[in-house]
Write a protein that holds these residues in place. Structure first.
Motif, PDB file in Angstrom:
ATOM      1  N   ALA A  70      53.077  36.894  29.555  1.00  0.00           N
ATOM      2  CA  ALA A  70      53.472  38.083  29.121  1.00  0.00           C
ATOM      3  C   ALA A  70      52.554  39.180  29.774  1.00  0.00           C
ATOM      4  N   LYS A  71      52.960  40.356  29.776  1.00  0.00           N
ATOM      5  CA  LYS A  71      52.403  41.369  30.378  1.00  0.00           C
ATOM      6  C   LYS A  71      51.203  41.541  29.458  1.00  0.00           C
ATOM      7  N   THR A  72      49.841  41.504  29.904  1.00  0.00           N
ATOM      8  CA  THR A  72      48.609  41.616  29.134  1.00  0.00           C
ATOM      9  C   THR A  72      47.739  42.599  29.619  1.00  0.00           C
ATOM     10  N   LEU A  73      46.984  43.149  28.870  1.00  0.00           N
ATOM     11  CA  LEU A  73      45.930  44.277  28.935  1.00  0.00           C
ATOM     12  C   LEU A  73      44.676  43.539  28.807  1.00  0.00           C
ATOM     13  N   ILE A  74      43.757  43.520  29.904  1.00  0.00           N
ATOM     14  CA  ILE A  74      42.262  42.814  29.879  1.00  0.00           C
ATOM     15  C   ILE A  74      41.416  43.742  30.011  1.00  0.00           C
ATOM     16  N   ALA A  75      40.428  44.278  29.320  1.00  0.00           N
ATOM     17  CA  ALA A  75      39.422  45.188  29.289  1.00  0.00           C
ATOM     18  C   ALA A  75      38.170  44.590  29.196  1.00  0.00           C
ATOM     19  N   PRO A  76      37.429  44.247  30.303  1.00  0.00           N
ATOM     20  CA  PRO A  76      36.034  43.604  29.781  1.00  0.00           C
ATOM     21  C   PRO A  76      34.949  44.758  29.923  1.00  0.00           C
ATOM     22  N   GLY A  77      35.196  45.893  30.474  1.00  0.00           N
ATOM     23  CA  GLY A  77      34.354  46.997  30.558  1.00  0.00           C
ATOM     24  C   GLY A  77      33.337  46.536  31.874  1.00  0.00           C
ATOM     25  N   LEU A  78      31.862  46.499  31.953  1.00  0.00           N
ATOM     26  CA  LEU A  78      31.188  45.831  32.714  1.00  0.00           C
ATOM     27  C   LEU A  78      31.035  44.599  32.731  1.00  0.00           C
ATOM     28  N   LEU A  79      31.219  44.063  33.963  1.00  0.00           N
ATOM     29  CA  LEU A  79      31.077  42.331  33.933  1.00  0.00           C
ATOM     30  C   LEU A  79      29.554  42.076  34.217  1.00  0.00           C
ATOM     31  N   GLU A  80      28.935  43.056  34.381  1.00  0.00           N
ATOM     32  CA  GLU A  80      27.452  42.894  34.600  1.00  0.00           C
ATOM     33  C   GLU A  80      26.777  41.931  35.495  1.00  0.00           C
ATOM     34  N   ALA A 110      41.558  41.565  44.908  1.00  0.00           N
ATOM     35  CA  ALA A 110      41.014  42.702  44.111  1.00  0.00           C
ATOM     36  C   ALA A 110      39.295  42.101  43.948  1.00  0.00           C
ATOM     37  N   VAL A 111      38.284  42.889  44.426  1.00  0.00           N
ATOM     38  CA  VAL A 111      37.084  42.487  44.121  1.00  0.00           C
ATOM     39  C   VAL A 111      36.581  43.420  43.061  1.00  0.00           C
ATOM     40  N   LEU A 112      36.111  42.946  41.989  1.00  0.00           N
ATOM     41  CA  LEU A 112      35.501  43.548  40.822  1.00  0.00           C
ATOM     42  C   LEU A 112      33.985  43.517  40.921  1.00  0.00           C
ATOM     43  N   ASN A 113      33.571  44.965  40.694  1.00  0.00           N
ATOM     44  CA  ASN A 113      32.285  45.047  40.819  1.00  0.00           C
ATOM     45  C   ASN A 113      31.739  45.068  39.286  1.00  0.00           C
ATOM     46  N   PRO A 114      30.503  44.435  39.337  1.00  0.00           N
ATOM     47  CA  PRO A 114      30.110  43.971  38.025  1.00  0.00           C
ATOM     48  C   PRO A 114      29.207  45.328  37.460  1.00  0.00           C
ATOM     49  N   HIS A 115      28.997  46.406  38.292  1.00  0.00           N
ATOM     50  CA  HIS A 115      28.107  47.592  37.781  1.00  0.00           C
ATOM     51  C   HIS A 115      29.272  48.679  37.513  1.00  0.00           C
ATOM     52  N   LEU A 116      30.480  48.599  37.595  1.00  0.00           N
ATOM     53  CA  LEU A 116      31.439  49.540  37.429  1.00  0.00           C
ATOM     54  C   LEU A 116      32.437  49.089  36.289  1.00  0.00           C
ATOM     55  N   PRO A 117      32.840  50.071  35.264  1.00  0.00           N
ATOM     56  CA  PRO A 117      33.857  49.531  34.173  1.00  0.00           C
ATOM     57  C   PRO A 117      35.199  49.061  34.601  1.00  0.00           C
ATOM     58  N   THR A 118      35.666  47.917  33.990  1.00  0.00           N
ATOM     59  CA  THR A 118      36.828  47.536  34.613  1.00  0.00           C
ATOM     60  C   THR A 118      37.979  47.302  33.564  1.00  0.00           C
ATOM     61  N   THR A 119      39.175  47.671  33.867  1.00  0.00           N
ATOM     62  CA  THR A 119      40.225  47.471  32.872  1.00  0.00           C
ATOM     63  C   THR A 119      41.611  47.084  33.740  1.00  0.00           C
ATOM     64  N   MET A 120      42.240  46.146  33.370  1.00  0.00           N
ATOM     65  CA  MET A 120      43.286  45.393  34.207  1.00  0.00           C
ATOM     66  C   MET A 120      44.629  45.394  33.294  1.00  0.00           C
ATOM     67  N   ILE A 121      45.980  45.442  33.753  1.00  0.00           N
ATOM     68  CA  ILE A 121      46.886  45.214  33.351  1.00  0.00           C
ATOM     69  C   ILE A 121      47.505  44.153  34.346  1.00  0.00           C
ATOM     70  N   TRP A 122      47.842  42.849  33.580  1.00  0.00           N
ATOM     71  CA  TRP A 122      48.477  41.910  34.288  1.00  0.00           C
ATOM     72  C   TRP A 122      49.841  41.976  33.908  1.00  0.00           C
ATOM     73  N   GLY A 123      51.039  41.871  34.840  1.00  0.00           N
ATOM     74  CA  GLY A 123      52.261  41.964  34.925  1.00  0.00           C
ATOM     75  C   GLY A 123      52.671  40.609  34.160  1.00  0.00           C
ATOM     76  N   GLU A 124      53.951  40.427  33.655  1.00  0.00           N
ATOM     77  CA  GLU A 124      54.471  39.278  33.012  1.00  0.00           C
ATOM     78  C   GLU A 124      54.683  38.209  34.059  1.00  0.00           C
ATOM     79  N   GLY A 125      54.050  37.150  33.821  1.00  0.00           N
ATOM     80  CA  GLY A 125      53.998  35.913  34.922  1.00  0.00           C
ATOM     81  C   GLY A 125      52.980  36.184  35.960  1.00  0.00           C
TER      82      GLY A 125
END
Length: 170
Positions: A70-80, A110-125
């Motif tokens: 399903a379409k999903t919101l993922i919000a970890p903030g800082l990966l650190e 995508a390369v997610l930087n640990p020192h920057l806040p992250t939010t993602m929306i993964w589409g269905e499937g």
């Protein structure tokens, strides 16, 4: 010959299944054990949630396969403590890492930087291979490459084209 419709789907790292569940809370908790605490919410009611996480741990990095039906919101903030390379195999994802926002789909990572806040929306499937790289290991490698300590955090920008250049080499 056509494959049987009820045959199980073959997924990468299939010998290393960590979790397969339709339960949002279970998926959040099991994925958080590997990565970090995060917000995980289903967006809308379309499709089955169908979360899958396969995980192979290494010394300073891990290989992962994650899929959400399903379409999903993922919000970890800082990966650190780690960088995260995400390579979509199917579907698309909207990535916000710091001030940058962009879409990824098969052929773009995508390369997610640990020192920057992250939010993602993964589409269905959306199904992705994720390489989790220890932040200190990355900084140590950078120091070796430049011949001294880096004076600031290594920061990656924008989507990485996996079809040519450095992305294709990877």
């Amino acid at each position: 010959m056509q494959p049987l419709s009820n045959a199980p789907k073959r997924r990468p790292l299939g010998a290393h299944v960590l979790m397969s569940s339709d339960d949002l809370d279970e998926a959040r908790e099991k994925v958080a054990r590997i990565f970090c605490p995060h917000r995980l919410d289903r967006i809308g009611r379309e499709g089955r949630f169908g979360a899958h996480h396969h995980h192979l741990r290494g010394e300073r990095l891990s290989l992962n396969y994650i899929e959400y039906g399903a379409k999903t919101l993922i919000a970890p903030g800082l990966l650190e403590r780690f960088y995260l390379l995400q390579m979509p195999l199917s579907g698309a994802a909207m990535i916000t890492n710091g001030a940058e926002s962009y879409a990824t789909l098969p052929g773009q990572a995508a390369v997610l930087n640990p020192h920057l806040p992250t939010t993602m929306i993964w589409g269905e499937g959306c199904a992705q291979i994720l390489v989790q790289i220890d932040r200190q290991a990355m900084q140590d490698h950078l120091a070796t490459v430049i011949g001294g300590r880096a004076d600031r955090a290594l920061t990656f920008r924008g989507p990485l084209d996996m079809r040519r250049g450095e992305g294709a080499a990877l």
